[in-house]
Design a protein around this motif. Structure first.
Motif: not given
Length: 268
Positions: A133-147
């Motif tokens: 839930k937290d990483v959904e709001d992190i801007p300017n990085i790819t979703n692969a990095d969020k994963a």
């Protein structure tokens, strides 16, 4: 962002267990096995008397008994600890239910399942879901990095839980060797006594010879039995922990893949 609670190492102190087992072994050896009721007038064990025969094993016997009692006690402690760490439901069923909710995108329901399950696996998975839930709001990085951030959170939570899961297993592993070594040490002492009796001029001292052989055999049997039990219990508990970590890895991978699948691989 929810704050992560670090899991503190719990369980019974191995030092206290060893001291308690040493006290019990001494009481059993000197108070029970060494009781005069187990011996005849000449100080020989009564025919078929196991306690008297065990007492003839010498002073290495209480040390080996201490190791044996320690293995048994730590195994019982680990059994309860791992059952508690596994949670309420069987791990396989819990993993399937959580993965199903993750695939459906219902992170809140998956988190609820973790709260109901309790235990180490549920704690680890819950940290990954909170991070989801937290990483959904992190801007300017790819979703692969969020994963990857989600997977890193799962790995860190696993690292915090592992000391509790593996607590005291190193003691059991050490006893698997020490039990056999002390048994062999007692065997050597018994054989020294036996050969010493045979080395006298004239007829050998049959009593000393019998005591030496008895000491050797009792130490051999008890030492090998202790070492074997330690190996069996260590292998069993190590296997259970590996199964639990595999389940965590499986869910952690599923959480990351679900995030990429639902959000795509572009910058959000």
């Amino acid at each position: 962002m929810e704050t992560k609670k670090q899991t503190k190492s719990k369980g019974v102190s191995a030092g206290l267990i060893i001291l308690g087992c040493l006290a019990l072994a001494a009481i059993f050896f000197f108070g029970v096995c060494g009781h005069p009721s187990h011996f005849d007038d000449k100080g020989h064990p009564l025919p078929g008397d196991v306690f008297g025969t065990l007492y003839q094993g010498g002073y290495v016997i209480p040390v080996v008994i201490t190791l044996l009692l320690t293995v048994i006690t730590l195994s019982i402690e680990r059994l309860f600890a791992l059952n508690r760490a596994s949670g309420i439901e069987k791990n396989e069923r819990f993993v399937l239910k959580v993965k199903r909710k993750i695939d459906e995108g219902d992170i809140n329901e998956a988190t609820k399942l973790c709260d109901e399950q309790k235990g180490s696996i549920a704690n680890i998975v819950r940290e990954g879901l909170v991070r989801y839930k937290d990483v959904e709001d992190i801007p300017n990085i790819t979703n692969a990095d969020k994963a990857e951030l989600i997977q890193k959170e799962v790995d860190e939570a696993t690292t915090l839980e592992l000391p509790y899961l593996e607590k005291n297993l190193n003691i059991i592993a050490a006893i698997s060797t020490l039990g056999t070594l002390f048994g062999l040490f007692g065997t050597v002492l018994g054989m020294i006594r036996a050969f010493s009796a045979m080395g006298h001029e004239g007829a050998p001292d049959s009593t000393a010879l019998a005591v030496g052989i008895s000491e050797a055999l009792m130490n051999t049997a008890l030492g090998i039995g202790t070492g074997a039990l330690a190996i069996i219990t260590y292998t069993y508990f190590s296997g259970r922990i590996q199964t639990m970590t595999n389940a965590v890895d499986e869910i952690g991978f599923a959480i990351g893949q679900s995030f990429v699948k639902r959000h795509g691989g572009l910058v959000k």
